[in-house]
Design a protein around this motif. Structure first.
Motif, mmCIF file in Angstrom:
data_model
loop_
_atom_site.group_PDB
_atom_site.id
_atom_site.type_symbol
_atom_site.label_atom_id
_atom_site.label_comp_id
_atom_site.label_asym_id
_atom_site.label_seq_id
_atom_site.Cartn_x
_atom_site.Cartn_y
_atom_site.Cartn_z
ATOM 1 N N VAL A 1 0.815 -1.216 0.000
ATOM 2 C CA VAL A 1 0.000 0.000 0.000
ATOM 3 C C VAL A 1 0.851 1.270 0.000
ATOM 4 O O VAL A 1 0.337 2.363 -0.236
ATOM 5 N N GLN A 2 2.142 1.133 0.250
ATOM 6 C CA GLN A 2 3.052 2.289 0.215
ATOM 7 C C GLN A 2 3.731 2.435 -1.146
ATOM 8 O O GLN A 2 4.676 3.218 -1.287
ATOM 9 N N SER A 3 3.235 1.730 -2.153
ATOM 10 C CA SER A 3 3.903 1.710 -3.461
ATOM 11 C C SER A 3 4.176 3.097 -4.027
ATOM 12 O O SER A 3 5.253 3.360 -4.566
ATOM 13 N N ALA A 4 3.202 3.998 -3.922
ATOM 14 C CA ALA A 4 3.349 5.328 -4.532
ATOM 15 C C ALA A 4 4.345 6.206 -3.788
ATOM 16 O O ALA A 4 4.886 7.160 -4.367
ATOM 17 N N VAL A 5 4.593 5.893 -2.520
ATOM 18 C CA VAL A 5 5.493 6.728 -1.700
ATOM 19 C C VAL A 5 6.540 5.848 -1.017
ATOM 20 O O VAL A 5 6.922 6.092 0.123
ATOM 21 N N TYR A 6 6.995 4.849 -1.718
ATOM 22 C CA TYR A 6 7.922 3.861 -1.150
ATOM 23 C C TYR A 6 9.209 4.526 -0.679
ATOM 24 O O TYR A 6 9.698 4.255 0.424
ATOM 25 N N ALA A 7 9.769 5.373 -1.494
ATOM 26 C CA ALA A 7 11.026 6.050 -1.151
ATOM 27 C C ALA A 7 10.739 7.410 -0.531
ATOM 28 O O ALA A 7 9.844 8.127 -0.980
ATOM 29 N N GLU B 1 11.018 19.444 -5.090
ATOM 30 C CA GLU B 1 11.718 20.710 -5.206
ATOM 31 C C GLU B 1 10.709 21.854 -5.107
ATOM 32 O O GLU B 1 9.551 21.705 -5.490
ATOM 33 N N PRO B 2 11.118 22.996 -4.585
ATOM 34 C CA PRO B 2 10.205 24.144 -4.483
ATOM 35 C C PRO B 2 9.640 24.517 -5.856
ATOM 36 O O PRO B 2 10.376 24.594 -6.840
ATOM 37 N N GLU C 1 2.940 16.803 -11.858
ATOM 38 C CA GLU C 1 3.421 15.772 -12.769
ATOM 39 C C GLU C 1 4.925 15.555 -12.635
ATOM 40 O O GLU C 1 5.405 14.418 -12.623
ATOM 41 N N SER C 2 5.675 16.627 -12.499
ATOM 42 C CA SER C 2 7.124 16.510 -12.307
ATOM 43 C C SER C 2 7.436 15.813 -10.987
ATOM 44 O O SER C 2 8.353 14.987 -10.900
ATOM 45 N N HIS C 3 6.661 16.161 -9.961
ATOM 46 C CA HIS C 3 6.824 15.515 -8.661
ATOM 47 C C HIS C 3 6.572 14.025 -8.775
ATOM 48 O O HIS C 3 7.333 13.201 -8.239
ATOM 49 N N ARG C 4 5.512 13.645 -9.497
ATOM 50 C CA ARG C 4 5.175 12.226 -9.637
ATOM 51 C C ARG C 4 6.292 11.464 -10.339
ATOM 52 O O ARG C 4 6.681 10.372 -9.910
ATOM 53 N N ARG C 5 6.836 12.048 -11.413
ATOM 54 C CA ARG C 5 7.902 11.372 -12.149
ATOM 55 C C ARG C 5 9.147 11.199 -11.278
ATOM 56 O O ARG C 5 9.796 10.140 -11.300
ATOM 57 N N ALA C 6 9.476 12.223 -10.518
ATOM 58 C CA ALA C 6 10.647 12.137 -9.647
ATOM 59 C C ALA C 6 10.422 11.121 -8.527
ATOM 60 O O ALA C 6 11.332 10.358 -8.171
ATOM 61 N N GLN C 7 9.214 11.090 -7.979
ATOM 62 C CA GLN C 7 8.895 10.106 -6.941
ATOM 63 C C GLN C 7 8.964 8.694 -7.517
ATOM 64 O O GLN C 7 9.505 7.773 -6.882
ATOM 65 N N ASP C 8 8.421 8.510 -8.717
ATOM 66 C CA ASP C 8 8.483 7.198 -9.372
ATOM 67 C C ASP C 8 9.927 6.727 -9.519
ATOM 68 O O ASP C 8 10.256 5.566 -9.255
ATOM 69 N N ALA C 9 10.799 7.619 -9.974
ATOM 70 C CA ALA C 9 12.205 7.268 -10.164
ATOM 71 C C ALA C 9 12.858 6.874 -8.839
ATOM 72 O O ALA C 9 13.635 5.902 -8.772
ATOM 73 N N ALA C 10 12.531 7.604 -7.775
ATOM 74 C CA ALA C 10 13.078 7.287 -6.455
ATOM 75 C C ALA C 10 12.547 5.939 -5.961
ATOM 76 O O ALA C 10 13.292 5.138 -5.384
ATOM 77 N N GLY D 1 6.837 3.835 -21.758
ATOM 78 C CA GLY D 1 5.461 4.198 -21.433
ATOM 79 C C GLY D 1 5.120 3.938 -19.980
ATOM 80 O O GLY D 1 5.965 3.605 -19.147
ATOM 81 N N GLY D 2 3.822 4.099 -19.673
ATOM 82 C CA GLY D 2 3.333 3.801 -18.329
ATOM 83 C C GLY D 2 3.836 4.771 -17.282
ATOM 84 O O GLY D 2 4.291 5.872 -17.579
ATOM 85 N N PHE D 3 3.790 4.323 -16.048
ATOM 86 C CA PHE D 3 4.225 5.143 -14.922
ATOM 87 C C PHE D 3 4.519 4.218 -13.758
ATOM 88 O O PHE D 3 4.345 2.996 -13.859
ATOM 89 N N GLY D 4 4.969 4.773 -12.651
ATOM 90 C CA GLY D 4 5.243 3.955 -11.473
ATOM 91 C C GLY D 4 6.297 2.894 -11.740
ATOM 92 O O GLY D 4 7.371 3.176 -12.285
ATOM 93 N N TYR D 5 5.967 1.660 -11.385
ATOM 94 C CA TYR D 5 6.911 0.551 -11.527
ATOM 95 C C TYR D 5 6.816 -0.140 -12.886
ATOM 96 O O TYR D 5 7.474 -1.163 -13.097
ATOM 97 N N ASP D 6 6.043 0.409 -13.808
ATOM 98 C CA ASP D 6 5.844 -0.224 -15.114
ATOM 99 C C ASP D 6 7.152 -0.571 -15.830
ATOM 100 O O ASP D 6 7.249 -1.644 -16.437
ATOM 101 N N PRO D 7 8.192 0.283 -15.779
ATOM 102 C CA PRO D 7 9.427 -0.058 -16.497
ATOM 103 C C PRO D 7 10.189 -1.247 -15.904
ATOM 104 O O PRO D 7 11.035 -1.837 -16.578
#
Length: 209
Positions: free
Chosen positions: A82-88, A93-94, A99-108, A161-167
Motif C-alpha cells: 500500500v506504500q507503493s506510490a510513496v515507497y522512497a 523541489e520548491p 506531474e514533475s513531482h510524480r515522475r521524480a517520486q516514481d524514479a526514487a 510508457g506507463g508510470f510507477g513501476y511499469d518499467p
C-alpha cells in the motif's frame, strides 16, 4: 447512473471509463465535485479502497467507486504494497508541479526497489488492485473486486510508457515490461482490468445495471 470516482487522477478516470463503458454509467472524479482526497491509513488495499469510496459517497451523496493498487514483491514480504506510490522518502523541489513531482517520486521508488532486491534471485511480483463500489456511504453491501497481474521485477528499467513501476515489471505471458506495452494492451490485461471485469459482473448482478 452517475458514479463518483474517489480519485483526482485523470489517467485513472480514462482507464476506468473505458473499462465500464458496457454499463450505463457516467463516471466523474471527486475533484470535479470539489471533494478532497481521503486519508489512506490502512495496511491493506481493500481497507484503503473502502475508506476512499465511503469518503467520496459521504461528501457527494452519490454512489462511489474507489481503487487502491500497488506492487507486491514476494521476496520483500509483499512490499512496497500500500506504500507503493510513496515507497522512497522524497522531498519535492520548491515550485515543482504535480506531474514533475510524480515522475521524480516514481524514479526514487524504482531505485529503492532495485536496491532492496540487489542480489535477490526470486524476483516474482504482482501488481494488485482492490476495487470497491458503494451505493451510499453506509452501504452494508459494498461490492469488492480484486485483481492480480503476475510478473517479475527486472534488474533495470525497460520501456518508455506507463508510470510507477511499469518499467521494472516484466510480464512473462506478454514477453515484455508493462512500460513497453501499448495502452490498449495494458488496459486489457492489467490488474485494474481484471478487477474491473469482476466489478462489471457484480454491478450487473447486485445493482441490476
Amino acid at each position: 447512473m452517475r458514479l463518483v470516482l474517489a480519485s483526482n487522477n485523470a489517467k485513472k478516470l480514462g482507464e476506468l471509463g473505458q473499462l465500464f463503458a458496457p454499463l450505463a454509467i457516467e463516471l466523474v472524479t471527486q475533484g470535479s465535485l470539489g471533494v478532497a482526497e481521503a486519508e489512506e491509513p490502512h495496511h491493506t488495499f481493500v481497507e484503503n479502497a473502502l475508506a476512499k469510496a465511503r469518503h467520496a459517497a459521504a461528501a457527494t451523496g452519490l454512489p462511489a467507486i474507489a481503487d487502491d493498487s500497488g506492487l507486491c514483491v514476494d521476496a520483500l514480504g509483499g512490499d512496497p504494497g500500500v506504500q507503493s506510490a510513496v515507497y522512497a522518502a522524497f522531498t519535492p523541489e520548491p515550485g515543482q508541479d504535480r506531474e514533475s513531482h510524480r515522475r521524480a517520486q516514481d524514479a526514487a521508488n524504482n531505485a529503492l526497489l532495485l536496491q532492496r532486491l540487489s542480489g535477490v534471485a526470486d524476483r516474482r511480483a504482482s501488481f494488485v488492485c482492490a476495487l470497491i463500489a458503494l451505493r451510499s456511504a453506509d452501504d452494508p453491501q459494498p461490492l469488492v473486486a480484486f485483481g492480480r497481474w503476475h510478473g517479475e521485477v527486472l534488474q533495470a528499467p525497460a520501456g518508455e510508457g506507463g508510470f510507477g513501476y511499469d518499467p521494472l515489471m516484466f510480464i512473462p505471458a506478454l514477453g515484455t515490461t508493462v512500460a513497453a506495452l501499448p495502452a490498449a494492451t495494458k488496459n486489457a490485461h492489467s490488474h485494474r482490468a481484471i478487477a474491473a471485469a469482476q466489478m462489471l459482473s457484480l454491478m450487473r448482478d447486485a445493482w441490476h445495471l
